[in-house]
Write a protein that holds these residues in place. Structure first.
Motif, PDB file in Angstrom:
ATOM      1  N   ILE A   1      27.868  -8.250 -84.645  1.00 15.14           N
ATOM      2  CA  ILE A   1      27.222  -7.201 -84.795  1.00 15.14           C
ATOM      3  C   ILE A   1      26.079  -6.322 -84.442  1.00 15.14           C
ATOM      4  CG2 ILE A   1      24.839  -7.544 -86.775  1.00 15.14           C
ATOM      5  CD1 ILE A   1      25.514 -10.009 -87.924  1.00 15.14           C
ATOM      6  N   ALA A   2      25.303  -7.116 -83.493  1.00 10.71           N
ATOM      7  CA  ALA A   2      25.298  -5.665 -82.481  1.00 10.71           C
ATOM      8  C   ALA A   2      26.062  -4.717 -81.771  1.00 10.71           C
ATOM      9  CB  ALA A   2      24.557  -6.331 -81.372  1.00 10.71           C
ATOM     10  N   GLN A   3      27.236  -5.026 -81.632  1.00  8.96           N
ATOM     11  CA  GLN A   3      27.879  -4.574 -81.026  1.00  8.96           C
ATOM     12  C   GLN A   3      28.255  -3.189 -82.012  1.00  8.96           C
ATOM     13  OE1 GLN A   3      31.208  -6.926 -79.444  1.00  8.96           O
ATOM     14  NE2 GLN A   3      30.224  -6.864 -77.398  1.00  8.96           N
ATOM     15  N   ALA A   4      28.342  -3.319 -83.401  1.00 10.39           N
ATOM     16  CA  ALA A   4      28.766  -2.484 -84.235  1.00 10.39           C
ATOM     17  C   ALA A   4      27.518  -1.357 -84.706  1.00 10.39           C
ATOM     18  CB  ALA A   4      29.271  -3.522 -85.691  1.00 10.39           C
ATOM     19  N   GLN A   5      26.864  -1.552 -84.271  1.00  4.42           N
ATOM     20  CA  GLN A   5      25.081  -0.560 -83.518  1.00  4.42           C
ATOM     21  C   GLN A   5      25.128  -0.279 -82.486  1.00  4.42           C
ATOM     22  OE1 GLN A   5      22.527  -2.390 -86.051  1.00  4.42           O
ATOM     23  NE2 GLN A   5      23.722  -3.937 -86.021  1.00  4.42           N
ATOM     24  N   ALA A   6      26.653   0.022 -81.836  1.00  9.65           N
ATOM     25  CA  ALA A   6      26.226   0.617 -80.425  1.00  9.65           C
ATOM     26  C   ALA A   6      25.679   1.816 -80.625  1.00  9.65           C
ATOM     27  CB  ALA A   6      27.741   0.288 -79.892  1.00  9.65           C
ATOM     28  N   ALA A   7      26.002   2.797 -80.961  1.00  8.06           N
ATOM     29  CA  ALA A   7      25.958   4.397 -81.234  1.00  8.06           C
ATOM     30  C   ALA A   7      24.443   4.666 -82.330  1.00  8.06           C
ATOM     31  CB  ALA A   7      26.634   5.124 -82.350  1.00  8.06           C
ATOM     32  N   PHE A   8      23.431   5.238 -81.826  1.00  5.46           N
ATOM     33  CA  PHE A   8      21.954   5.422 -82.959  1.00  5.46           C
ATOM     34  C   PHE A   8      22.189   5.580 -84.125  1.00  5.46           C
ATOM     35  CE2 PHE A   8      18.378   7.843 -83.141  1.00  5.46           C
ATOM     36  CZ  PHE A   8      17.574   6.874 -83.644  1.00  5.46           C
ATOM     37  N   THR A   9      23.337   5.837 -84.001  1.00  3.70           N
ATOM     38  CA  THR A   9      23.088   6.729 -86.072  1.00  3.70           C
ATOM     39  C   THR A   9      24.273   5.536 -86.412  1.00  3.70           C
ATOM     40  OG1 THR A   9      25.070   7.894 -85.632  1.00  3.70           O
ATOM     41  CG2 THR A   9      24.298   9.361 -85.574  1.00  3.70           C
ATOM     42  N   ASP A  10      24.607   4.103 -85.969  1.00  3.43           N
ATOM     43  CA  ASP A  10      24.947   3.242 -86.704  1.00  3.43           C
ATOM     44  C   ASP A  10      24.221   2.446 -86.670  1.00  3.43           C
ATOM     45  OD1 ASP A  10      27.764   4.522 -86.933  1.00  3.43           O
ATOM     46  OD2 ASP A  10      28.576   3.788 -85.435  1.00  3.43           O
ATOM     47  N   TRP A  11      22.568   2.045 -86.230  1.00  4.16           N
ATOM     48  CA  TRP A  11      22.004   1.217 -86.458  1.00  4.16           C
ATOM     49  C   TRP A  11      22.158   0.974 -87.853  1.00  4.16           C
ATOM     50  CZ3 TRP A  11      17.226   2.251 -82.767  1.00  4.16           C
ATOM     51  CH2 TRP A  11      17.532   2.276 -81.728  1.00  4.16           C
ATOM     52  N   ASN A  12      22.035  -0.842 -88.309  1.00  8.75           N
ATOM     53  CA  ASN A  12      22.034  -0.798 -89.523  1.00  8.75           C
ATOM     54  C   ASN A  12      20.592   0.024 -90.550  1.00  8.75           C
ATOM     55  OD1 ASN A  12      24.404  -2.183 -89.914  1.00  8.75           O
ATOM     56  ND2 ASN A  12      23.796  -3.832 -89.071  1.00  8.75           N
ATOM     57  N   ILE A  13      19.364  -0.220 -89.993  1.00 12.99           N
ATOM     58  CA  ILE A  13      18.357   0.581 -90.600  1.00 12.99           C
ATOM     59  C   ILE A  13      18.851   1.446 -90.983  1.00 12.99           C
ATOM     60  CG2 ILE A  13      17.289   1.708 -88.898  1.00 12.99           C
ATOM     61  CD1 ILE A  13      14.775   1.065 -89.036  1.00 12.99           C
ATOM     62  N   TRP A  14      19.418   1.945 -90.536  1.00 12.03           N
ATOM     63  CA  TRP A  14      20.106   3.637 -91.394  1.00 12.03           C
ATOM     64  C   TRP A  14      20.913   3.240 -92.438  1.00 12.03           C
ATOM     65  CZ3 TRP A  14      16.155   5.552 -89.432  1.00 12.03           C
ATOM     66  CH2 TRP A  14      16.257   5.624 -87.965  1.00 12.03           C
ATOM     67  N   ARG A  15      21.898   2.457 -92.301  1.00 13.84           N
ATOM     68  CA  ARG A  15      22.796   2.376 -93.379  1.00 13.84           C
ATOM     69  C   ARG A  15      22.039   0.862 -93.908  1.00 13.84           C
ATOM     70  NH1 ARG A  15      28.362   0.602 -89.862  1.00 13.84           N
ATOM     71  NH2 ARG A  15      27.034  -0.663 -88.629  1.00 13.84           N
TER      72      ARG A  15
ATOM     73  N   ILE B   1      25.759  -8.758 -93.040  1.00 14.01           N
ATOM     74  CA  ILE B   1      26.884  -9.210 -92.788  1.00 14.01           C
ATOM     75  C   ILE B   1      28.182  -8.767 -93.630  1.00 14.01           C
ATOM     76  CG2 ILE B   1      28.305 -11.338 -92.886  1.00 14.01           C
ATOM     77  CD1 ILE B   1      25.837 -12.703 -93.197  1.00 14.01           C
ATOM     78  N   ALA B   2      28.286  -8.149 -94.431  1.00 23.34           N
ATOM     79  CA  ALA B   2      29.380  -7.578 -95.650  1.00 23.34           C
ATOM     80  C   ALA B   2      29.019  -5.927 -94.557  1.00 23.34           C
ATOM     81  CB  ALA B   2      28.633  -7.299 -97.126  1.00 23.34           C
ATOM     82  N   VAL B   3      28.385  -5.357 -94.236  1.00 23.98           N
ATOM     83  CA  VAL B   3      28.605  -4.278 -93.996  1.00 23.98           C
ATOM     84  C   VAL B   3      29.263  -3.988 -92.391  1.00 23.98           C
ATOM     85  CG1 VAL B   3      27.903  -2.315 -92.715  1.00 23.98           C
ATOM     86  CG2 VAL B   3      27.214  -2.740 -94.640  1.00 23.98           C
ATOM     87  N   THR B   4      29.197  -5.262 -91.787  1.00 24.02           N
ATOM     88  CA  THR B   4      29.813  -5.357 -90.377  1.00 24.02           C
ATOM     89  C   THR B   4      31.161  -5.966 -90.200  1.00 24.02           C
ATOM     90  OG1 THR B   4      27.442  -5.876 -89.632  1.00 24.02           O
ATOM     91  CG2 THR B   4      28.922  -6.199 -88.044  1.00 24.02           C
ATOM     92  N   GLY B   5      30.832  -7.219 -91.176  1.00 22.87           N
ATOM     93  CA  GLY B   5      32.178  -7.969 -91.320  1.00 22.87           C
ATOM     94  C   GLY B   5      32.212  -8.954 -90.205  1.00 22.87           C
ATOM     95  N   SER B   6      31.286 -10.069 -90.226  1.00 25.92           N
ATOM     96  CA  SER B   6      30.748 -10.438 -89.058  1.00 25.92           C
ATOM     97  C   SER B   6      29.857 -11.673 -89.405  1.00 25.92           C
ATOM     98  CB  SER B   6      31.302 -10.023 -87.649  1.00 25.92           C
ATOM     99  OG  SER B   6      31.280 -11.397 -86.707  1.00 25.92           O
ATOM    100  N   LEU B   7      29.981 -13.032 -88.832  1.00 28.01           N
ATOM    101  CA  LEU B   7      28.585 -13.937 -88.450  1.00 28.01           C
ATOM    102  C   LEU B   7      27.964 -13.613 -87.096  1.00 28.01           C
ATOM    103  CD1 LEU B   7      29.737 -16.502 -90.891  1.00 28.01           C
ATOM    104  CD2 LEU B   7      27.651 -14.962 -91.898  1.00 28.01           C
ATOM    105  N   ASP B   8      28.953 -13.013 -86.397  1.00 29.38           N
ATOM    106  CA  ASP B   8      28.388 -12.899 -85.077  1.00 29.38           C
ATOM    107  C   ASP B   8      27.421 -12.097 -84.562  1.00 29.38           C
ATOM    108  OD1 ASP B   8      28.293 -13.355 -82.274  1.00 29.38           O
ATOM    109  OD2 ASP B   8      30.594 -13.767 -82.053  1.00 29.38           O
ATOM    110  N   LEU B   9      26.438 -12.912 -84.284  1.00 24.05           N
ATOM    111  CA  LEU B   9      25.198 -11.863 -83.995  1.00 24.05           C
ATOM    112  C   LEU B   9      25.650 -10.667 -82.836  1.00 24.05           C
ATOM    113  CD1 LEU B   9      22.226 -14.446 -83.641  1.00 24.05           C
ATOM    114  CD2 LEU B   9      22.443 -12.066 -85.456  1.00 24.05           C
ATOM    115  N   ARG B  10      26.595 -11.342 -81.114  1.00 21.42           N
ATOM    116  CA  ARG B  10      27.183 -10.166 -80.634  1.00 21.42           C
ATOM    117  C   ARG B  10      28.227  -8.970 -81.468  1.00 21.42           C
ATOM    118  NH1 ARG B  10      26.725 -10.156 -75.285  1.00 21.42           N
ATOM    119  NH2 ARG B  10      26.078 -12.055 -75.157  1.00 21.42           N
TER     120      ARG B  10
END
Lengths: 183, 335
Positions: free
Chosen positions: B181-195, B170-179
């Motif tokens: 959070i998902a939109q912030a990872q639109a690019a493959f390199t932005d996936w939270n599994i890497w960050r 949540i701290a990385v994304t800055g939102s509690l909204d699941l949608r």
């Protein structure tokens, strides 16, 4: 519609709060307390405080009450009535306790009334981001309503001390069981 | 009128999908376990045993219901529903895909978009444990009681690490909204599994504990506790417990997909068609579901003290460390 829901939840909250203190079995008390928390969460939702409602369920409903259930099931207390009747201080203690609880509740209600809830206290919180909502909440609790808030915390502390006194076993009894274990 | 109709269709499809997936998971569990152990698994009912869950369901409905002596009647009957209900409620906020246009109507692929979607899932999903604790207590059996006790201790220990792992996301994304959070990872390199690799690992481990799955299934623990919390349950009440467990698994897999694998984003295909996005979401969820089964048939169960040690001495410090590093990096980079 919102008004009707509010009154249903308010009545449910008070009824289950009474259930907490009057239920004989500790498990029923815990379940009643859970009912109170849920009713309060719905009231928060009606007031537009989604965040508060979620935290209420998450912290109290999800974690603290699970811990309560754990402790109650682990201790498996005997019949509370028998334990209470055996104590010579039971009756005067109960009378004092009821008197203190009533005066505490009166103090809390009086303070809240003195701060006169605004007429539109049921209308949704002004629209804004989650952060604005949380700021509104913090302002209300630690600004305008700080005195009722502190009185409520002192009452909670009193309850915690009371539980300590009730749960404390007599020393000789403790030593007896220890001696039995060592035998 | 149209919005209500659209909403109703979405509810029917998403809930039907959840229950269908939960039912198929029971079959997948047996098929995969058979595959891992070089057996054939159920293959008699329907083609390749595909109708086995249906046959199991019908069988459970016709079994005799037993109410143990000395059980708390109300709670004993109520507890299974208390496990199944929260698991099904949580799926409402999972975003399965972006916006789509069908027959001239634009809608989003989720039942509800809450500002506090993450909190909602944690809060409501956490209530499922009451069904296990109360069911164990109401059965008036020592095995059930022990199962319920263990479930509550485990739940409190691991939920903390799970929440802290999610807080880092949540701290990385800055939102509690699941949608969002998902939109912030639109690019493959932005996936939270890497960050947030550590948070991802912590979440996956706690995910097993939260759903009472191997190697953390101490509420059940059949070698010691007969059947744990559901020892005394029979017929469809037992079935409800299973439905609840498998639904919770599916929702947890969906949540993991949304939080760490970019939700419906398709790697290297920006602006993918919504059907492709939905397929990607389901494929990612299926990976997590397979992991559940794979781990169950690979790892032995821990001891209970090991479980508590892992929760408090490894998971919690790691989660705190991860949160600290995330916070420090965020404040240093000024994001």
């Amino acid at each position: 519609m919102v008004n009707i829901l509010f009154y249903i939840c308010a009545v449910a909250a008070i009824a289950s709060a009474l259930g907490v203190v009057s239920a004989r079995s500790p498990i029923n008390s815990v379940l009643s307390l859970l009912g109170t928390f849920f009713s309060l969460a719905v009231i928060y939702l009606l007031a537009g405080f989604q965040f508060m409602a979620a935290i209420q369920i998450l912290v109290y409903g999800g974690a603290i009450m699970v811990l309560f259930l754990f402790v109650i099931m682990l201790l498996n207390l005997g019949n509370p009535e028998q334990v209470a009747q055996a104590d010579p201080l039971f009756k005067p203690g109960r009378a004092t306790g009821v008197a203190l609880a009533v005066s505490g509740a009166a103090l809390l209600l009086g303070l809240l009334a003195a701060h006169a809830l605004p007429a539109d206290h049921l209308s949704p919180v002004p629209a804004g981001s989650g952060r604005a909502m949380i700021e509104t909440l913090a302002d209300a609790i630690f600004g305008k309503y700080v005195l009722p808030f502190e009185v409520a915390s002192v009452m909670l502390l009193a309850a915690a001390v009371g539980v300590l006194v009730l749960a404390k076993r007599e020393r000789p009894g403790l030593l007896d069981t220890e001696a039995e274990d060592n035998r | 009128m149209n919005t209500i109709l659209v909403w109703l269709i979405k509810v029917l499809i998403i809930y039907g999908g959840l229950l269908g997936t939960a039912a198929l998971m029971t079959l997948a569990e047996r098929k995969v376990s058979a595959w891992i152990q070089h057996r054939k698994g159920p293959n008699r009912v329907g083609p390749c045993g595909i109708l086995q869950p249906l046959a199991d369901g019908v069988k459970l409905f016709f079994k005799e219901e037993v109410l143990p002596a000395g059980a708390n009647r109300l709670l004993f009957r109520f507890a299974p529903a208390l496990t199944a209900l929260p698991a099904m409620m949580t799926v409402a906020v999972i975003p399965f895909g972006g916006e789509l246009e069908l027959f001239g109507i634009t809608t989003k692929l989720s039942i509800a978009d809450l500002d506090i979607g993450v909190l909602y899932i944690l809060a409501v999903g956490g209530l499922g444990i009451y069904g296990i604790i109360l069911g164990g207590w109401a059965s008036n059996s020592k095995y059930s009681l022990l199962g319920g006790l263990r479930a509550s201790a485990q739940m409190v220990s691991y939920e903390l690490s799970m929440i802290l792992a999610i807080v880092a996301v949540i701290a990385v994304t800055g939102s509690l909204d699941l949608r969002e959070i998902a939109q912030a990872q639109a690019a493959f390199t932005d996936w939270n599994i890497w960050r947030q690799p550590l948070a991802c690992g912590l979440f996956v481990v706690t995910m097993f504990a939260e759903t009472n799955r191997h190697p953390f299934d101490f509420a059940e623990c059949e070698p010691e506790l007969v059947g744990g919390f559901h020892t005394e349950y029979s017929s469809m009440k037992f079935g409800l417990y299973f439905l609840g467990e498998y639904s919770a698994m599916v929702v947890m897999a969906c949540l993991a997909t949304t939080l760490f694998l970019g939700g419906w984003s398709v790697p290297f295909v920006p602006e993918a068609h919504w059907l492709l996005g939905l397929a990607a979401f389901m494929a990612k969820t299926a990976c997590f579901l397979f992991l559940y089964i794979w781990v169950r048939w690979t790892l032995p169960r821990l001891r209970f003290d090991q479980l508590m040690g892992l929760g408090w001495k490894v998971m919690l410090p790691l989660a705190l460390l991860n949160l600290f590093i995330t916070g420090a990096l965020l404040s240093l980079t000024g994001a």
